[in-house]
Design a protein around this motif. Sequence first.
Motif, mmCIF file in Angstrom:
data_model
loop_
_atom_site.group_PDB
_atom_site.id
_atom_site.type_symbol
_atom_site.label_atom_id
_atom_site.label_comp_id
_atom_site.label_asym_id
_atom_site.label_seq_id
_atom_site.Cartn_x
_atom_site.Cartn_y
_atom_site.Cartn_z
ATOM 1 N N LYS A 17 0.941 -1.367 -0.259
ATOM 2 C CA LYS A 17 -0.202 -0.279 0.125
ATOM 3 C C LYS A 17 1.173 1.072 0.035
ATOM 4 C CE LYS A 17 -4.304 -2.312 1.943
ATOM 5 N NZ LYS A 17 -5.131 -1.340 3.013
ATOM 6 N N ASP A 18 2.056 1.016 0.357
ATOM 7 C CA ASP A 18 3.134 2.186 0.750
ATOM 8 C C ASP A 18 3.577 2.278 -0.961
ATOM 9 O OD1 ASP A 18 2.182 2.964 3.361
ATOM 10 O OD2 ASP A 18 4.128 1.824 3.529
ATOM 11 N N ILE A 19 3.745 2.119 -1.588
ATOM 12 C CA ILE A 19 4.055 1.962 -2.889
ATOM 13 C C ILE A 19 3.648 1.967 -3.768
ATOM 14 C CG2 ILE A 19 5.396 0.627 -4.482
ATOM 15 C CD1 ILE A 19 6.890 0.592 -2.206
ATOM 16 N N GLN A 20 1.992 1.324 -3.406
ATOM 17 C CA GLN A 20 0.745 2.026 -4.078
ATOM 18 C C GLN A 20 0.816 4.450 -4.469
ATOM 19 O OE1 GLN A 20 -2.303 -0.881 -3.280
ATOM 20 N NE2 GLN A 20 -2.124 -1.576 -4.625
ATOM 21 N N TYR A 21 0.667 3.912 -2.736
ATOM 22 C CA TYR A 21 0.836 5.783 -2.469
ATOM 23 C C TYR A 21 1.725 6.923 -2.875
ATOM 24 C CZ TYR A 21 0.659 9.433 0.615
ATOM 25 O OH TYR A 21 0.536 11.070 1.161
ATOM 26 N N LEU A 22 2.788 6.156 -3.201
ATOM 27 C CA LEU A 22 4.208 6.664 -3.915
ATOM 28 C C LEU A 22 3.477 6.813 -5.369
ATOM 29 C CD1 LEU A 22 7.154 5.357 -2.337
ATOM 30 C CD2 LEU A 22 6.019 6.946 -1.743
ATOM 31 N N LEU A 23 2.204 5.829 -6.007
ATOM 32 C CA LEU A 23 2.570 6.377 -7.716
ATOM 33 C C LEU A 23 1.995 7.686 -7.512
ATOM 34 C CD1 LEU A 23 1.420 2.946 -8.109
ATOM 35 C CD2 LEU A 23 2.998 3.597 -9.348
ATOM 36 N N HIS A 24 1.348 8.059 -7.003
ATOM 37 C CA HIS A 24 0.672 9.504 -7.782
ATOM 38 C C HIS A 24 1.446 10.370 -6.388
ATOM 39 C CE1 HIS A 24 -2.674 6.862 -7.862
ATOM 40 N NE2 HIS A 24 -2.903 6.551 -6.598
ATOM 41 N N GLU A 25 3.133 10.028 -6.110
ATOM 42 C CA GLU A 25 3.693 11.632 -5.833
ATOM 43 C C GLU A 25 3.584 12.846 -7.028
ATOM 44 O OE1 GLU A 25 5.377 13.877 -3.952
ATOM 45 O OE2 GLU A 25 4.513 12.306 -2.087
ATOM 46 N N PRO A 26 3.459 13.426 -7.319
ATOM 47 C CA PRO A 26 3.950 14.732 -7.894
ATOM 48 C C PRO A 26 5.708 14.679 -7.923
ATOM 49 C CG PRO A 26 2.744 16.327 -6.594
ATOM 50 C CD PRO A 26 3.049 14.405 -5.725
ATOM 51 N N LEU A 27 6.831 14.420 -7.165
ATOM 52 C CA LEU A 27 8.097 14.335 -6.936
ATOM 53 C C LEU A 27 8.316 13.209 -8.023
ATOM 54 C CD1 LEU A 27 9.538 14.732 -3.258
ATOM 55 C CD2 LEU A 27 9.191 16.228 -5.081
ATOM 56 N N LEU A 28 7.346 12.009 -8.901
ATOM 57 C CA LEU A 28 7.654 10.636 -9.613
ATOM 58 C C LEU A 28 8.465 11.803 -10.996
ATOM 59 C CD1 LEU A 28 6.105 8.240 -8.487
ATOM 60 C CD2 LEU A 28 8.001 8.332 -8.478
ATOM 61 N N ALA A 29 7.160 12.719 -11.305
ATOM 62 C CA ALA A 29 7.914 13.571 -12.898
ATOM 63 C C ALA A 29 9.258 14.305 -13.188
ATOM 64 C CB ALA A 29 6.416 15.050 -13.291
ATOM 65 N N LYS A 30 9.089 15.176 -11.082
ATOM 66 C CA LYS A 30 10.687 16.324 -11.316
ATOM 67 C C LYS A 30 11.463 15.203 -11.257
ATOM 68 C CE LYS A 30 8.645 20.276 -10.467
ATOM 69 N NZ LYS A 30 8.859 21.018 -11.139
ATOM 70 N N PHE A 31 11.747 13.890 -10.729
ATOM 71 C CA PHE A 31 12.969 13.036 -10.824
ATOM 72 C C PHE A 31 12.355 12.014 -12.008
ATOM 73 C CE2 PHE A 31 12.079 11.462 -6.671
ATOM 74 C CZ PHE A 31 13.295 12.751 -5.847
ATOM 75 N N ARG A 32 12.242 12.437 -13.139
ATOM 76 C CA ARG A 32 11.941 11.754 -14.006
ATOM 77 C C ARG A 32 12.419 12.501 -15.341
ATOM 78 N NH1 ARG A 32 5.706 8.670 -13.645
ATOM 79 N NH2 ARG A 32 6.867 7.078 -12.772
ATOM 80 N N GLU A 33 12.115 13.886 -14.649
ATOM 81 C CA GLU A 33 12.560 14.621 -15.311
ATOM 82 C C GLU A 33 14.082 15.472 -15.451
ATOM 83 O OE1 GLU A 33 10.283 18.772 -14.969
ATOM 84 O OE2 GLU A 33 8.808 17.956 -15.048
ATOM 85 N N HIS A 34 14.406 15.556 -14.428
ATOM 86 C CA HIS A 34 15.754 15.666 -13.514
ATOM 87 C C HIS A 34 16.694 14.346 -14.587
ATOM 88 C CE1 HIS A 34 19.307 15.076 -11.411
ATOM 89 N NE2 HIS A 34 19.187 16.326 -10.983
ATOM 90 N N LYS A 35 15.914 13.003 -14.403
ATOM 91 C CA LYS A 35 16.914 12.405 -15.302
ATOM 92 C C LYS A 35 17.005 12.303 -16.438
ATOM 93 C CE LYS A 35 16.664 7.123 -16.240
ATOM 94 N NZ LYS A 35 15.809 5.400 -15.809
ATOM 95 N N ALA A 36 16.387 13.620 -17.772
ATOM 96 C CA ALA A 36 16.059 13.045 -19.303
ATOM 97 C C ALA A 36 17.106 14.097 -19.553
ATOM 98 C CB ALA A 36 14.207 13.710 -19.184
ATOM 99 N N VAL A 37 16.903 15.305 -18.903
ATOM 100 C CA VAL A 37 18.183 16.201 -18.329
ATOM 101 C C VAL A 37 19.596 15.953 -18.300
ATOM 102 C CG1 VAL A 37 19.044 18.609 -17.447
ATOM 103 C CG2 VAL A 37 16.175 18.670 -17.736
ATOM 104 N N ALA A 38 19.674 15.280 -17.129
ATOM 105 C CA ALA A 38 20.616 14.214 -17.251
ATOM 106 C C ALA A 38 21.830 14.105 -18.021
ATOM 107 C CB ALA A 38 20.980 13.864 -15.643
ATOM 108 N N LYS A 39 20.316 13.480 -19.503
ATOM 109 C CA LYS A 39 20.932 12.966 -20.406
ATOM 110 C C LYS A 39 21.943 13.421 -21.409
ATOM 111 C CE LYS A 39 18.056 8.280 -19.808
ATOM 112 N NZ LYS A 39 16.946 7.807 -20.826
ATOM 113 N N LYS A 40 21.123 14.296 -21.276
ATOM 114 C CA LYS A 40 21.562 15.981 -22.339
ATOM 115 C C LYS A 40 22.760 16.368 -21.755
ATOM 116 C CE LYS A 40 16.338 17.037 -23.578
ATOM 117 N NZ LYS A 40 15.360 18.084 -23.084
#
Length: 669
Positions: free
Chosen positions: A67-90
């Motif tokens: 349930k804790d992991i399912q709760y993290l699926l809706h966290e807005p920080l996940l999008a920030k982490f993915r954006e940071h990963k894309a910028v790091a590749k560039k």
Amino acid sequence: MGKIQKKGQAGAAKNYITRTRAVKKLQISLPDFRRLCIFKGIYPREPRKKKKVSKGSTAATTFYYTKDIQYLLHEPLLAKFREHKAVAKKIAKALGRGEAGDAARLEKNLVPKIKLDHIIKERYPTFTDALRDLDDALSMLFLFANLPSSEHVPAKTIALCQKLCHEFEHYVITSHSLRKTFLSIKGIYYQATIQGQDVMWLVPYRFVQRTGGDIDFRIMGTFVEFYTTLLGFVNYRLYTSIGLVYPPRFNADLDAQGAELSAFQIEGKGVAANGDVSHGDVSETANPEAQAVADRIAAAPVTEEEQPEDTQVVPAAEEENTETIDKFEAVAPDADVLPQPQASSAEVAALFAPYTFYLARETPRAPLEFLLKAFGCKRVGWDSTLGDGAFTSNESDPSITHQIVDRTAIATEDASETPDGAAPKVQWPRSTMPGRTYVQPQWVWDCINQGKLLRPDLYAPGAELPPHLSPWVKPKKGEYDPNLPLQAQELEGEREAFEDAEEVASEGEAEESDDEVDEDEGMESDASVEAGEGMQVDGSEDEEEDDDEPQKPADEFDGFDSDAESDVSEGEAARLQHQRELEAEATGKTLEPEVETTKSKNAAVRKKAERKRKEEQDERDRQKMMLSNKKRKLLKRIEYGSNKRDVEAENLRRKKRKLEKAKAAAEAV
């Protein structure tokens, strides 16, 4: 017939999820997963039946609640982490092509900034919840504020921690919310009561910190990132609750010169923009509206018509006397000890208000400045080498009433120059200011914990300091209390047994030394004897001298050297005494009274105490026989802890007794 469930798809196997599966489900890297869990307060869980959860596998696996992991699926920080990963590749591609300028531009403009405001509001729905979780945050931030900058701990993070910690200390000083403090091996503990919540934190000593390679600074840095956001919210709420402007005005030049607390200027919301309010005027500007009303009422003159007829003018001296705390004293020695009233918080807050303190350069300036200002002192000076911001840096200032020093005693004369090799005269310091009180730093801590000013002569420079005890640990009955004398804590017969044991030990050491001397003399005589020299001959002078001495008859008993006589029962001792009286009456001699020695007195007291303890133990054994087996086992566990506590207390009393004996021997010399 119900549907047959497959194994591993229901129950504990479904309630838990491994870390590897959780990372794949969230589609982020493992470092980002750890960081997100720290921000959200989600920690690994240990299943009761790990073998069922892991489907029979015994490998070391980390589990989380599903349930804790399912709760993290809706966290807005996940999008920030993915954006940071894309910028790091560039950025990595730009650096691979050698385009450093493009990489710097991408890092400056496209790297997303992470804010934790929504997480703070989510984890702490009320301000009381934030105060309850402030202990770890303060301890961590004070730790990082005292660390040296390195590649793992950037200087920017250290400066932010220092700023937030100083802001919090200013609130504690202004609100007078500090209650207790303690010097420990780990550091200095502080406890403050803020809006009804007790907040305790640890501040390390300012030694040279050497960070080891086995410390994961990435995880600690994640906690620091979260705690800085939390403390920023808390400081804002605390400042606005007492009418102060947040953030306080910060003087970077003073901070660069080591002013620390003095680099912040606290001011109320009603102060003019060009008015610089010192820290001492904070209480007057904290709530300007209420203060203005109070000043207007105090300044209004009271006419004779407004003054009631039955009002009596009380002298100032009498008014001061009525404010003192009454003490309830026992009227009889056997009366109950009444609880004494404690000083009010206002009196404790102004503990050091009337005095001016000066800190010598060898004393810890930061904690002493914080403590003195937190308890009312507005005039704290120190040596200019300790930094800027002092009330005075002149040690000979006549307004200084107390000086805190931490130097050892100085010998003014050499022992070789003194007549007959006498001990040199010890005097501290070389020059003292008349009318000034010199104390060691521990005096400040002990005065705060006891809520009153203690005798300064007990904390004079070079004096042996009283024990510094934790204010949170209260001595229980039967435990060793360093504040009480040994006579008030010793059991009956304990001191006598100690004295007898010391006497037996000293006699044994003396006999061993005599035996060694005899062996050495024998070896020397054997080595130096020549032919016919030193031999015993019949009729020699030595033998004639021995014959002149009266010899004891064989039937006369001289007594045992050991304590066997003290072990004789009282009935046997009475019988022997009666036998001696009869013999003296038959021979016509007067029976001389026996001289009662210290050893015999100790033996009598010890035997009486042992007899009393044996009777009490027998009575307890008889009472145990009436208990059930379950209660008897419970009582046995209780007695085990009690006996262990008694043994520890006895060992501490024995050490204290030895120290007192050694100290008395040194003073006698």
